[in-house]
Design an enzyme around this catalytic site. Structure first.
Site, PDB file in Angstrom:
ATOM      1  N   GLN A   1       4.987   7.255   5.373  1.00 13.45           N
ATOM      2  CA  GLN A   1       4.650   6.096   4.526  1.00 13.45           C
ATOM      3  C   GLN A   1       3.797   6.540   3.337  1.00 13.45           C
ATOM      4  O   GLN A   1       2.578   6.363   3.336  1.00 13.45           O
ATOM      5  CB  GLN A   1       3.876   5.052   5.345  1.00 13.45           C
ATOM      6  CG  GLN A   1       4.706   4.381   6.425  1.00 13.45           C
ATOM      7  CD  GLN A   1       3.870   3.575   7.403  1.00 13.45           C
ATOM      8  OE1 GLN A   1       2.793   4.009   7.806  1.00 13.45           O
ATOM      9  NE2 GLN A   1       4.362   2.427   7.802  1.00 13.45           N
TER      10      GLN A   1
ATOM     11  N   HIS B   1       0.089  -8.699  16.436  1.00 10.09           N
ATOM     12  CA  HIS B   1       1.022  -7.612  16.761  1.00 10.09           C
ATOM     13  C   HIS B   1       0.367  -6.235  16.787  1.00 10.09           C
ATOM     14  O   HIS B   1       0.979  -5.268  17.196  1.00 10.09           O
ATOM     15  CB  HIS B   1       2.163  -7.612  15.735  1.00 10.09           C
ATOM     16  CG  HIS B   1       1.686  -7.199  14.366  1.00 10.09           C
ATOM     17  ND1 HIS B   1       0.822  -7.986  13.621  1.00 10.09           N
ATOM     18  CD2 HIS B   1       1.908  -6.089  13.633  1.00 10.09           C
ATOM     19  CE1 HIS B   1       0.558  -7.358  12.485  1.00 10.09           C
ATOM     20  NE2 HIS B   1       1.205  -6.213  12.470  1.00 10.09           N
ATOM     21  N   ASP B   2      -0.874  -6.120  16.299  1.00 14.87           N
ATOM     22  CA  ASP B   2      -1.558  -4.827  16.296  1.00 14.87           C
ATOM     23  C   ASP B   2      -2.506  -4.729  17.483  1.00 14.87           C
ATOM     24  O   ASP B   2      -2.596  -5.635  18.294  1.00 14.87           O
ATOM     25  CB  ASP B   2      -2.349  -4.657  14.989  1.00 14.87           C
ATOM     26  CG  ASP B   2      -1.442  -4.343  13.810  1.00 14.87           C
ATOM     27  OD1 ASP B   2      -0.352  -3.765  14.036  1.00 14.87           O
ATOM     28  OD2 ASP B   2      -1.809  -4.675  12.665  1.00 14.87           O
TER      29      ASP B   2
ATOM     30  N   ASP C   1      -0.779  -6.813   3.242  1.00 17.26           N
ATOM     31  CA  ASP C   1      -0.998  -5.805   4.279  1.00 17.26           C
ATOM     32  C   ASP C   1      -2.023  -4.762   3.820  1.00 17.26           C
ATOM     33  O   ASP C   1      -2.007  -4.336   2.672  1.00 17.26           O
ATOM     34  CB  ASP C   1       0.357  -5.132   4.549  1.00 17.26           C
ATOM     35  CG  ASP C   1       0.310  -4.145   5.685  1.00 17.26           C
ATOM     36  OD1 ASP C   1      -0.046  -4.540   6.801  1.00 17.26           O
ATOM     37  OD2 ASP C   1       0.614  -2.953   5.443  1.00 17.26           O
TER      38      ASP C   1
ATOM     39  N   ASN D   1       0.838  -1.191   0.000  1.00 22.30           N
ATOM     40  CA  ASN D   1       0.000   0.000   0.000  1.00 22.30           C
ATOM     41  C   ASN D   1       0.874   1.243   0.000  1.00 22.30           C
ATOM     42  O   ASN D   1       0.525   2.279  -0.547  1.00 22.30           O
ATOM     43  CB  ASN D   1      -0.913   0.014   1.233  1.00 22.30           C
ATOM     44  CG  ASN D   1      -1.753   1.265   1.282  1.00 22.30           C
ATOM     45  OD1 ASN D   1      -2.656   1.449   0.479  1.00 22.30           O
ATOM     46  ND2 ASN D   1      -1.421   2.172   2.187  1.00 22.30           N
ATOM     47  N   HIS D   2       2.041   1.110   0.646  1.00 23.55           N
ATOM     48  CA  HIS D   2       2.937   2.263   0.794  1.00 23.55           C
ATOM     49  C   HIS D   2       4.372   1.789   0.878  1.00 23.55           C
ATOM     50  O   HIS D   2       4.631   0.602   1.095  1.00 23.55           O
ATOM     51  CB  HIS D   2       2.585   3.033   2.063  1.00 23.55           C
ATOM     52  CG  HIS D   2       2.411   2.136   3.258  1.00 23.55           C
ATOM     53  ND1 HIS D   2       1.185   1.635   3.636  1.00 23.55           N
ATOM     54  CD2 HIS D   2       3.307   1.591   4.120  1.00 23.55           C
ATOM     55  CE1 HIS D   2       1.331   0.852   4.700  1.00 23.55           C
ATOM     56  NE2 HIS D   2       2.610   0.799   5.010  1.00 23.55           N
TER      57      HIS D   2
ATOM     58  N   GLU E   1      -5.175  -8.960   4.764  1.00 21.13           N
ATOM     59  CA  GLU E   1      -5.468  -8.256   6.008  1.00 21.13           C
ATOM     60  C   GLU E   1      -6.513  -7.209   5.638  1.00 21.13           C
ATOM     61  O   GLU E   1      -6.194  -6.092   5.261  1.00 21.13           O
ATOM     62  CB  GLU E   1      -4.213  -7.583   6.574  1.00 21.13           C
ATOM     63  CG  GLU E   1      -4.463  -7.010   7.954  1.00 21.13           C
ATOM     64  CD  GLU E   1      -3.931  -5.605   8.182  1.00 21.13           C
ATOM     65  OE1 GLU E   1      -4.052  -5.120   9.311  1.00 21.13           O
ATOM     66  OE2 GLU E   1      -3.412  -4.969   7.246  1.00 21.13           O
TER      67      GLU E   1
HETATM   68  C1  GLC Z   1      -0.982  -3.181   8.935  1.00 26.41           C
HETATM   69  C2  GLC Z   1      -0.015  -3.725   9.964  1.00 26.41           C
HETATM   70  C3  GLC Z   1       0.319  -2.632  10.941  1.00 26.41           C
HETATM   71  C4  GLC Z   1       0.937  -1.471  10.191  1.00 26.41           C
HETATM   72  C5  GLC Z   1       0.005  -1.009   9.055  1.00 26.41           C
HETATM   73  C6  GLC Z   1       0.693  -0.044   8.142  1.00 26.41           C
HETATM   74  O1  GLC Z   1      -2.192  -2.842   9.486  1.00 26.41           O
HETATM   75  O2  GLC Z   1      -0.552  -4.848  10.590  1.00 26.41           O
HETATM   76  O3  GLC Z   1       1.182  -3.086  11.951  1.00 26.41           O
HETATM   77  O4  GLC Z   1       1.162  -0.389  11.059  1.00 26.41           O
HETATM   78  O5  GLC Z   1      -0.404  -2.090   8.267  1.00 26.41           O
HETATM   79  O6  GLC Z   1       1.628  -0.688   7.328  1.00 26.41           O
END
Ligand code: GLC
Ligand code: CA
Length: 554
Positions: A170, A307-308, A202, A104-105, A242
């Site tokens: 980002q 992890h989030d 992601d 995405n970035h 995700e």
């Molecule tokens: C996803 C990841 C997260 C990250 C975000 C931006 O949601 O799980 O940890 O900060 O993408 O890349």
């Protein structure tokens, strides 16, 4: 019969960050050599797929989700040779590896962005989305509300604004640009050639939104192209999205064999937490009922924590409130106005009965389970660390310095190991739990083994059966045999009648439970507070047929 064996539908996944798993050279930072040295631990735990968090060169301002180079390994963690050795070590043990694909970035330190900002005529300019004026597009919310409140950032070098849906370091890639799509294919091809079994895509729900504010059409064709690429370049690699959002949004990511193979089950995740908080089964039933349809080859990836933050965005405000009040009693446990930055064990006060209940629910949910490193020993969090780092502390292996993660001075660690409270590595670690037969770790190994023996959960048909008791959830899976899993979400013992035991069923065979129960009387089943019981059902005809066959053989 199973239509085809799709490995990911019955895998048990484990997610880890190389940086915090095991340090091999004692510089305080986990690395691939360290991870390799722990592969036998992972193999004997029973997991068979690792999802690796980003390990690419990165300024590391978003835990590696800010990538500077898609074709390499962060030198602090090792090099490409170490990565290949890791893949080899995994393969030898029958473990697959999927990696994060963050497209995405990029980081603002990526050479594409450095070129793009300094030269308007560079081909890389169009890799990102620019605007002379700061656009107003209220349909897009910043992802990290409270930390970064705008999605447009002025760049002094470019003298224009660039789009960023996440942090302002980002910049979003312009995925409408065919050259960017080509780059994505090349990146996928590279890692597939090195032996990965797929990608966690992601921020997929943001990826498919068109970056051009004037044209709000979504482009799922991006994902269809990726799927086609992966299908032609690998026999069995997968795309795992995700993607969060309401059912009608996430439903679009499944489209037969044209889009995602798998998707994180954010909807069921949130409803499971509501059920745990209210001690009622209904939210899980609802969470299952609202799941969009998918074909047989696709699968949900179920999880409790990773992890989030625990994102509760898709619950109704009054439902959110219940979960927040129960599991985030202090303000500093909340983040971005929508989530909880805690690990599961402290949320459940370290109560092993309730932890077992939660994981038994997870492993019997329709789909594939994933656990975060350290979940198997009930690791805690460190709320004094900023943001989501609270749930990203080093793995606790032993009571030694830094929990056996590294012999470096604790100040060298990217995040301190947990050394205070009941969750300190001094009392809570792998070695200590391996010595205790009743530990969470030993229990988790049994649960993992059990799940791997229950393909009906990944492949069968699920029916959620109604019982009178509010706290009790009964799930029945049918394949060529039947599995019935009963959970008591409440703190009071109870007895329920299973509605499915008809004439043609002979008996219930208990295959897993929280304690030794008396054998069920017909279809009456007793349950302890927070108890759970897994049964196989033996059908009369099947049994009789088998006996007849035996007779004939004689
Ligand atoms: C996803 C990841 C997260 C990250 C975000 C931006 O949601 O799980 O940890 O900060 O993408 O890349
Ligand atoms: Ca190291």
């Amino acid at each position: 019969m199973i239509e085809k064996d799709f490995w990911y539908k019955n895998a048990v996944m484990y997610t880890l960050d190389v940086e915090t798993f095991q340090d091999s050279n004692n510089d305080g930072i986990g690395d691939f050599r360290g991870l390799i040295s722990r592969m036998d631990y992972l193999a004997t735990l029973g997991i068979n797929c690792i999802w690796l968090l980003p390990f690419y060169p990165s300024p590391n301002r978003d835990n590696g989700y800010d990538i500077m180079d898609y074709y390499s390994v962060d030198s602090r963690l090792g090099n490409l040779g170490d990565f290949a050795s890791f893949i080899q070590a995994a393969r030898e043990r029958g473990i697959r590896v999927i990696i994060d694909l963050v497209i995405n970035h990029t980081s603002n330190q990526h050479p594409w962005f450095l070129e793009a900002r300094k030269d308007k005529n560079s081909p890389y300019r169009d890799y990102y989305t620019w605007s002379k004026e700061k656009p107003e597009n209220p349909e897009y919310e910043p992802a990290f509300k409270g930390e970064d409140n705008s999605i447009w950032e002025y760049d002094e070098v470019a003298k224009e604004y660039f789009l960023h849906r996440f942090y302002n370091h980002q910049p979003d890639l312009n995925l409408a640009n065919p050259a960017v799509r080509k780059e994505i294919h090349q990146i996928m091809g590279f890692w597939l050639a090195l032996g990965v079994s797929g990608f966690r895509v992601d921020a997929a729900h943001i990826l498919v939104e068109n970056d051009d504010p004037k044209d709000q059409g979504e482009f799922h064709d991006l994902i269809e192209d990726m799927r086609e690429f992966i299908t032609t370049h690998s026999r069995d690699a997968i795309l795992l999205a995700e993607a969060s959002g309401p059912p009608e949004v996430v439903g679009k990511f499944f489209k037969g064999k044209e889009r995602m193979h798998m998707m994180f089950n954010f909807l069921l995740n949130q409803h499971t937490f509501l059920a745990l908080a209210t001690e009622e089964a209904e939210p899980v039933r609802e969470g299952i009922a609202i799941l969009p349809e998918k074909d047989f080859s696709s699968a949900w990836l179920n999880f409790l924590r990773h992890h989030d933050e625990l994102n509760l965005e898709d619950l109704k405000p009054d439902q959110q409130k219940v979960v927040f009040e129960k599991y985030a009693p202090n303000k500093d446990m909340l983040i971005f106005g929508r989530g909880i930055r805690r690990r599961l064990a402290p949320m459940l006060n370290g109560d092993q009965r309730r932890l077992e209940l939660a994981y038994s629910l997870l492993f019997s949910s329709p789909g594939t389970p994933v656990i975060q490193y350290g979940a198997e020993i009930g690791m805690g969090d460190d709320i004094s660390l900023p943001g989501r780092n609270s749930v990203r502390t080093a793995m606790q292996w032993s009571p030694e310095r830094n929990g056996g993660f590294s012999e470096a001075s604790p100040s060298k660690l990217p995040r301190p190991s947990i050394s205070q409270s009941d969750y300190s590595y001094k009392r809570l670690n792998v070695i200590q739990q391996q010595c205790q037969p009743g530990s969470l770790l030993n229990w988790m190994e049994r649960l993992i083994r059990l799940r791997r023996q229950c393909p009906e959960i990944g492949n069968g048909e699920l029916e959620v059966l109604k019982v009178k008791h509010k706290a009790v959830l009964v799930c029945a899976y049918r394949l060529n045999f039947e599995l019935v899993v009963v959970h008591n979400l409440g703190g009071e013992a109870c007895e329920v009648t299973l509605p499915l035991l008809k004439e043609d069923h002979e008996s219930l065979i208990e295959i897993f439970s929280d304690s030794a129960y008396p054998a069920p009387k017909e279809s009456e089943v007793e349950l302890n507070p927070y108890g759970y019981r897994w049964f196989r059902i033996r059908k009369k005809e099947v049994h009789e047929e088998a006996q007849q066959k035996k007779k004939q053989q004689k």
